[in-house]
Design an enzyme around this catalytic site. Structure first.
Site, mmCIF file in Angstrom:
data_model
loop_
_atom_site.group_PDB
_atom_site.id
_atom_site.type_symbol
_atom_site.label_atom_id
_atom_site.label_comp_id
_atom_site.label_asym_id
_atom_site.label_seq_id
_atom_site.Cartn_x
_atom_site.Cartn_y
_atom_site.Cartn_z
ATOM 1 N N SER A 11 88.745 38.240 19.695
ATOM 2 C CA SER A 11 87.287 38.373 19.628
ATOM 3 C C SER A 11 86.951 39.767 20.129
ATOM 4 C CB SER A 11 86.596 37.286 20.448
ATOM 5 O OG SER A 11 87.153 37.178 21.733
ATOM 6 N N GLU A 13 83.913 42.367 21.674
ATOM 7 C CA GLU A 13 82.597 42.430 22.321
ATOM 8 C C GLU A 13 81.937 43.783 22.065
ATOM 9 O OE1 GLU A 13 82.242 40.710 26.293
ATOM 10 O OE2 GLU A 13 81.123 42.500 26.902
ATOM 11 N N ALA A 47 68.837 43.558 30.666
ATOM 12 C CA ALA A 47 67.810 43.000 31.542
ATOM 13 C C ALA A 47 66.383 43.288 31.076
ATOM 14 C CB ALA A 47 68.009 43.506 32.964
ATOM 15 N N ARG A 103 75.198 34.118 34.421
ATOM 16 C CA ARG A 103 74.110 34.226 35.398
ATOM 17 C C ARG A 103 73.415 35.569 35.220
ATOM 18 N NH1 ARG A 103 75.174 35.752 41.557
ATOM 19 N NH2 ARG A 103 75.390 37.751 40.472
ATOM 20 N N ASP A 105 73.071 39.832 36.527
ATOM 21 C CA ASP A 105 72.947 40.561 37.802
ATOM 22 C C ASP A 105 71.485 40.718 38.188
ATOM 23 O OD1 ASP A 105 75.678 41.133 38.442
ATOM 24 O OD2 ASP A 105 75.698 42.485 36.708
ATOM 25 N N TYR A 145 86.750 35.153 36.620
ATOM 26 C CA TYR A 145 87.062 36.355 37.403
ATOM 27 C C TYR A 145 88.419 36.234 38.098
ATOM 28 C CZ TYR A 145 82.253 37.485 36.435
ATOM 29 O OH TYR A 145 81.087 37.780 35.769
ATOM 30 N N HIS A 149 84.672 37.089 41.656
ATOM 31 C CA HIS A 149 83.419 37.817 41.482
ATOM 32 C C HIS A 149 83.009 38.412 42.841
ATOM 33 C CE1 HIS A 149 79.092 38.409 41.043
ATOM 34 N NE2 HIS A 149 79.332 38.528 39.753
ATOM 35 N N ASP A 158 84.934 30.696 43.505
ATOM 36 C CA ASP A 158 84.761 31.163 42.137
ATOM 37 C C ASP A 158 85.242 30.102 41.139
ATOM 38 O OD1 ASP A 158 83.697 33.681 41.544
ATOM 39 O OD2 ASP A 158 85.556 34.251 40.556
ATOM 40 N N LYS A 165 80.773 25.052 35.448
ATOM 41 C CA LYS A 165 80.372 25.507 34.113
ATOM 42 C C LYS A 165 81.068 24.669 33.033
ATOM 43 C CE LYS A 165 81.222 30.014 35.086
ATOM 44 N NZ LYS A 165 81.158 31.498 35.086
ATOM 45 N N PHE A 216 83.025 51.209 36.568
ATOM 46 C CA PHE A 216 82.685 49.878 36.091
ATOM 47 C C PHE A 216 83.514 48.838 36.865
ATOM 48 C CE2 PHE A 216 82.930 46.987 32.112
ATOM 49 C CZ PHE A 216 81.843 46.259 32.553
ATOM 50 N N HIS A 266 90.326 38.803 24.105
ATOM 51 C CA HIS A 266 88.940 39.265 23.929
ATOM 52 C C HIS A 266 88.925 40.753 24.270
ATOM 53 C CE1 HIS A 266 84.514 38.835 23.942
ATOM 54 N NE2 HIS A 266 84.513 39.643 24.997
ATOM 55 N N ARG A 272 83.646 51.003 20.130
ATOM 56 C CA ARG A 272 84.574 51.939 19.472
ATOM 57 C C ARG A 272 85.736 51.138 18.886
ATOM 58 N NH1 ARG A 272 82.725 57.249 19.672
ATOM 59 N NH2 ARG A 272 81.191 57.263 21.320
HETATM 60 P P1 FAD Z 1 78.816 33.024 37.713
HETATM 61 O O1 FAD Z 1 80.047 32.580 37.040
HETATM 62 O O2 FAD Z 1 77.639 32.140 37.688
HETATM 63 O O3 FAD Z 1 79.107 33.385 39.201
HETATM 64 C C1 FAD Z 1 80.182 34.244 39.548
HETATM 65 C C2 FAD Z 1 80.586 33.971 40.976
HETATM 66 O O4 FAD Z 1 79.580 34.343 41.890
HETATM 67 C C3 FAD Z 1 80.878 32.504 41.247
HETATM 68 O O5 FAD Z 1 81.966 32.405 42.077
HETATM 69 C C4 FAD Z 1 79.673 32.039 41.962
HETATM 70 O O6 FAD Z 1 79.988 30.981 42.816
HETATM 71 C C5 FAD Z 1 79.290 33.255 42.723
HETATM 72 N N1 FAD Z 1 77.872 33.264 42.967
HETATM 73 C C6 FAD Z 1 76.929 33.243 42.029
HETATM 74 N N2 FAD Z 1 75.707 33.313 42.606
HETATM 75 C C7 FAD Z 1 75.938 33.370 43.932
HETATM 76 C C8 FAD Z 1 75.100 33.447 45.063
HETATM 77 N N3 FAD Z 1 73.764 33.492 44.929
HETATM 78 N N4 FAD Z 1 75.682 33.486 46.287
HETATM 79 C C9 FAD Z 1 77.030 33.459 46.406
HETATM 80 N N5 FAD Z 1 77.878 33.392 45.383
HETATM 81 C C10 FAD Z 1 77.328 33.332 44.164
HETATM 82 N N6 FAD Z 1 76.167 40.675 32.341
HETATM 83 C C11 FAD Z 1 75.026 40.905 31.625
HETATM 84 O O7 FAD Z 1 73.995 41.241 32.223
HETATM 85 N N7 FAD Z 1 75.001 40.760 30.274
HETATM 86 C C12 FAD Z 1 76.078 40.382 29.563
HETATM 87 O O8 FAD Z 1 76.034 40.268 28.345
HETATM 88 C C13 FAD Z 1 77.305 40.117 30.277
HETATM 89 N N8 FAD Z 1 78.433 39.692 29.644
HETATM 90 C C14 FAD Z 1 79.559 39.396 30.357
HETATM 91 C C15 FAD Z 1 80.664 38.888 29.695
HETATM 92 C C16 FAD Z 1 81.821 38.572 30.399
HETATM 93 C C17 FAD Z 1 83.009 38.017 29.638
HETATM 94 C C18 FAD Z 1 81.874 38.768 31.807
HETATM 95 C C19 FAD Z 1 83.132 38.459 32.572
HETATM 96 C C20 FAD Z 1 80.768 39.253 32.486
HETATM 97 C C21 FAD Z 1 79.590 39.561 31.785
HETATM 98 N N9 FAD Z 1 78.449 40.026 32.423
HETATM 99 C C22 FAD Z 1 77.288 40.282 31.701
HETATM 100 C C23 FAD Z 1 78.452 40.272 33.872
HETATM 101 C C24 FAD Z 1 77.876 39.099 34.676
HETATM 102 O O9 FAD Z 1 76.548 38.853 34.307
HETATM 103 C C25 FAD Z 1 77.939 39.455 36.151
HETATM 104 O O10 FAD Z 1 79.253 39.535 36.592
HETATM 105 C C26 FAD Z 1 77.102 38.569 37.067
HETATM 106 O O11 FAD Z 1 77.093 39.137 38.363
HETATM 107 C C27 FAD Z 1 77.630 37.161 37.236
HETATM 108 O O12 FAD Z 1 77.313 36.357 36.157
HETATM 109 P P2 FAD Z 1 78.351 35.151 35.805
HETATM 110 O O13 FAD Z 1 77.751 34.250 34.819
HETATM 111 O O14 FAD Z 1 79.641 35.772 35.473
HETATM 112 O O15 FAD Z 1 78.380 34.466 37.217
#
Ligand code: FAD
Length: 294
Positions: A11, A13, A47, A103, A105, A145, A149, A158, A165, A216, A266, A272
């Site tokens: 896949s 991205e 965002a 989730r 950032d 992760y 994370h 994590d 999920k 990054f 992935h 690119r």
């Molecule tokens: P989650 O899986 O929900 O959480 C990650 C970890 O943080 C978990 O361990 C969780 O327990 C912990 N955690 C979450 N919230 C809290 C809290 N409040 N306090 C303590 N621990 C906490 N970002 C974008 O903006 N747009 C994108 O399109 C995008 N695509 C991505 C694609 C991939 C494959 C990956 C790996 C990352 C991507 N991201 C993207 C980045 C991602 O949004 C960030 O890493 C964000 O910080 C976490 O979102 P998540 O869904 O990965 O987190």
């Protein structure tokens, strides 16, 4: 040709382009990579309102102008549940059936403390449940992760989130990029021991630009081993050699993963095509004749 090449699933991205020049680069890359018949191509989600509109437009164009299967990234950031549910319904109506649910950032950027939007989805697991409720036939991928994370106190916490999920309906996890394959396999062992059995697809970042990749990685909590820095050292002003080194580093990584039984990859393409195309060729993938969409 590597053994088992027929079993390889890829896949790709992409991120939504900001201007015309970037749009041109993106579509040239999509056209170059499409004949490799990826399982899906995903489009990231930002965002702000305008970047979000660019994601929707890119996903629509993939649906309308190619035979590729798009996966739309979606985050919980700065939106109510009703707003997100509306986006999910619009995607469904347009024919999208795959969402990468995240989730996201804090609006101040990665590293700032995240607080859920009042009235929004609390976290990625909550979002997965919301999408499944809105349209149960969505395929949902989520993040994973291998090096934990940055917000997470431990790898175990994590993996608990990953389990939540999966329990909510995710059927695939895509990992943050990593450079040491042992990190991935150690993580995989812990995930399996926790009873999680969905595919954990390694996210591969071909290093187009070492400085940018390092920055990054720091924000994403991914480590950059000294041996990688050493390989790119002294090449800041030598893009041609840098590209050859990048191809060698990524090739080494994916061939080792392949040898150790990984069959899905992935790629973070950064819009690119060249490096990704070459690496896929090494994996044994060959272009298929593309159908023209009528
Ligand atoms: P989650 O899986 O929900 O959480 C990650 C970890 O943080 C978990 O361990 C969780 O327990 C912990 N955690 C979450 N919230 C809290 C809290 N409040 N306090 C303590 N621990 C906490 N970002 C974008 O903006 N747009 C994108 O399109 C995008 N695509 C991505 C694609 C991939 C494959 C990956 C790996 C990352 C991507 N991201 C993207 C980045 C991602 O949004 C960030 O890493 C964000 O910080 C976490 O979102 P998540 O869904 O990965 O987190």
């Amino acid at each position: 040709m590597p053994a088992g090449h027929n079993r390889i699933a890829t896949s790709f991205e992409f991120f939504p382009p900001k201007d015309e020049a970037m749009e041109k680069t993106l579509w040239e890359s999509v056209e170059r990579l499409a004949p490799l018949s990826p399982s899906f191509v995903s489009v990231t989600y930002g965002a702000g309102g305008s970047t979000r509109e660019r994601t929707h437009a890119t996903v629509r164009r993939i649906l309308n102008e190619t035979t590729l299967t798009p996966a739309a990234h979606l985050t919980c950031v700065a939106a109510t549940r009703a707003e997100i549910d509306g986006i999910v319904r619009d995607y469904h109506d347009a024919g999208v059936r795959h969402i990468v649910a995240l989730r996201g950032d804090a609006l101040e950027g990665a590293g700032a403390k995240y607080a859920p939007h009042p009235g929004g989805y609390a976290n990625a697991a909550d979002l997965v449940a919301g999408i499944k409720k809105a349209a149960p036939d969505f395929e949902i991928s989520v993040s994973a992760y291998p090096e934990k994370h940055p917000d997470s106190p431990t790898v175990e916490a994590d993996i608990d989130m990953l389990k939540a999920k999966v329990d909510a309906g995710a059927s695939r996890a895509i990992t943050q990029f990593f450079f040491e394959n042992d990190v991935y396999f150690r993580y995989l062992e812990r995930v399996r021991a926790r009873g999680i059995d969905i595919p954990i697809v390694p996210g591969i970042l071909p290093v187009q630009n070492f400085k940018a990749a390092k920055n990054f990685a720091t924000r994403a909590g991914a480590s950059v081993p000294a041996w990688i820095a050493e390989r790119f050292a002294g090449l800041d002003h030598d893009p041609a050699t840098r590209k050859l080194i990048a191809a060698a580093v990524a090739a080494e990584q994916v061939i080792d993963l392949l040898d150790r039984g990984v069959t899905s990859f992935h790629f973070y393409t950064m819009n690119r095509a060249d490096l990704v195309y070459a690496i896929c060729h090494l994996l044994g993938l060959r272009p298929a004749v593309q159908e023209v969409k009528s």
